[in-house]
Design an enzyme around this catalytic site. Structure first.
Site, mmCIF file in Angstrom:
data_model
loop_
_atom_site.group_PDB
_atom_site.id
_atom_site.type_symbol
_atom_site.label_atom_id
_atom_site.label_comp_id
_atom_site.label_asym_id
_atom_site.label_seq_id
_atom_site.Cartn_x
_atom_site.Cartn_y
_atom_site.Cartn_z
ATOM 1 N NE ARG A 24 -0.227 -0.082 4.962
ATOM 2 C CZ ARG A 24 -0.604 0.560 6.055
ATOM 3 N NH1 ARG A 24 -1.738 1.229 6.077
ATOM 4 N NH2 ARG A 24 0.125 0.553 7.141
ATOM 5 C CB THR A 135 10.246 2.586 7.497
ATOM 6 O OG1 THR A 135 10.020 1.868 8.708
ATOM 7 C CG2 THR A 135 9.833 1.726 6.310
ATOM 8 C CE LYS A 162 7.567 -1.285 5.387
ATOM 9 N NZ LYS A 162 6.847 -2.412 6.003
ATOM 10 C CG ASP A 191 8.401 -5.601 6.096
ATOM 11 O OD1 ASP A 191 8.053 -6.698 5.603
ATOM 12 O OD2 ASP A 191 7.691 -4.942 6.883
ATOM 13 C CD GLU A 219 9.140 -6.696 9.602
ATOM 14 O OE1 GLU A 219 7.900 -6.613 9.543
ATOM 15 O OE2 GLU A 219 9.871 -5.727 9.846
ATOM 16 C CG ASP A 244 4.683 -7.934 10.345
ATOM 17 O OD1 ASP A 244 3.830 -8.041 11.250
ATOM 18 O OD2 ASP A 244 4.916 -6.851 9.784
ATOM 19 C CE LYS A 268 4.000 -4.534 12.358
ATOM 20 N NZ LYS A 268 3.726 -4.593 10.918
ATOM 21 C CB SER A 296 3.357 0.739 15.173
ATOM 22 O OG SER A 296 3.952 1.665 14.275
ATOM 23 C CG ASP A 321 9.307 -0.883 12.421
ATOM 24 O OD1 ASP A 321 9.756 0.223 12.101
ATOM 25 O OD2 ASP A 321 8.528 -1.550 11.699
HETATM 26 MG MG MG Z 1 6.354 -5.840 8.463
#
Ligand code: MG
Length: 371
Positions: A24, A135, A162, A191, A219, A244, A268, A296, A321
């Site tokens: 997203r 991130t 990412k 991730d 991740e 995750d 989380k 989060s 994180d």
């Molecule tokens: Mg993640």
């Protein structure tokens, strides 16, 4: 310790830069805030963001869950019997984990206030300070490299990168560009947000190992439901693999641990349904000598603060994180956790240490949207 009222508020805080993952793109941090008041005038606060692509929740569903399902259950109840309350809260509706987390953290805020302790001490107090990563959103390699350098210059020694969009070769180019730009001493964790197939993941990770890109862990390389695929990746690579999106509940964690599908788990609050179940996952992982991260969603300092208190309370949660509040243009809280670059410290005030939530007070009208 009798619960007198439960109210919900809608908030929206713009991000400084669009947050982009394989799942997203986010430009505004939307959330439902919850305020729970007790008969003796104490206030507990909670937050739930609508993360459709991960938990399936929307602003409307979060509000419905809290107002129509949880509120009738909790009004008039005594917090002395909180074990009973948490059991009922979590049984009142399946899933809707973020809505549950918002109410759960507000109740923990109150419980710690009654105990006279900051929440992380009330829950165990393993640490008094945390270091968060920052991130790097997934973009073109050159943009990611320049973002990475900016974050390092801002005082961040750990970057979470990412990946998982386009070809495997694109992801390798991204990581190489960042590693070249930031040098060998900055920790890089990745991730993929479910963006690779198991075979692609093995191919990508082996290449990273051969090129000595020095990755701390990776991740969620594969689809959330594909635990066999996750295990395949874990078995065929050396860099530690973290689950995750595959782990929401304690039952998910149990399966991942029993199958040895991953080396690490990211706990989380928004997936677990709050602190009550997050503690169970952390304890289960600890009993198998497994280390965890707490992260989060795109949340404001309220939700992330509760997660940071939880993370600081447990000794096997060793990765953090918690950069989301730093991505926002505005902080709605007076009090709460404090950031000095990548360091997070805790307010000595009891509970979450929130003095007030500014716009709630300024608006004066309950249930009013901030937009
Ligand atoms: Mg993640």
């Amino acid at each position: 310790m009798i619960i007198r009222s439960i109210e919900t508020f809608q908030v929206a805080v713009p991000l400084k830069k669009a947050f982009k993952t394989a799942l997203r793109t986010v430009t505004v941090a939307d959330a439902i805030y919850v305020r729970i008041q007790t008969q003796d005038g104490r206030e507990g606060f909670g937050e739930a963001p609508p993360t459709h692509v991960i938990t399936g929740e929307s602003l409307a569903s979060i509000r419905f869950t809290i107002e129509e399902v949880m509120k009738p259950l909790l009004i008039g109840r005594d917090l002395h019997y909180h074990e009973q309350l948490f059991q009922e809260l979590h049984r009142s509706m399946v899933r809707n984990t973020s809505a549950k987390a918002a109410v759960d953290m507000a109740l923990y805020d109150l419980l710690a206030q009654y105990a006279g302790l900051p929440l992380y001490q009330y829950l165990g107090g393993a640490k008094s300070e945390l270091t968060t990563d920052y991130t790097v959103s997934v973009n073109e390699p050159s943009e990611m490299a320049s973002d990475a350098v900016n974050y390092v210059n801002d005082g961040f020694q750990i970057l979470k990168v990412k990946v998982g969009i386009g070809e495997i070769s694109d992801d390798i180019k991204r990581i190489k560009a960042i590693r070249e730009a930031v040098g060998p001493d900055i920790k890089l964790r990745l991730d993929a947000n479910q963006g690779w197939t198991p075979k692609e993941a093995v191919q990508a990770i082996k290449q990273m190992e051969q090129e000595q890109l020095n990755i701390e862990f990776i991740e969620q390389p594969v689809l959330a439901h594909d635990l066999e695929g996750l295990k395949f990746v874990t078995n065929h690579t050396l860099i530690p693999i973290m689950a995750d999106e595959s782990v929401f509940s304690v039952y998910d964690a149990k399966r991942v641990i029993e199958m040895r599908a991953a080396d690490l788990i990211n706990i989380k609050l928004m997936k677990a349904g709050g602190i009550y179940h997050a503690l169970k996952i952390a304890t289960l992982a600890a009993s198998h000598d497994m280390k965890c991260m707490t992260g989060s969603m795109i949340e404001t300092k309220l939700g992330v603060g509760a997660a940071a208190h939880f993370a600081a309370s447990q000794s096997n949660i060793v990765y953090y994180d918690f950069d989301a509040p730093l991505m926002l243009k505005e902080d709605l809280l007076d009090g709460g956790i404090q950031y000095i670059d990548s360091k997070i410290t805790f307010n000595p005030a009891p509970g979450l240490g929130i003095k007030r939530v500014n716009k709630l007070v300024q608006r004066g009208t309950l249930n009013d949207s901030f937009k």
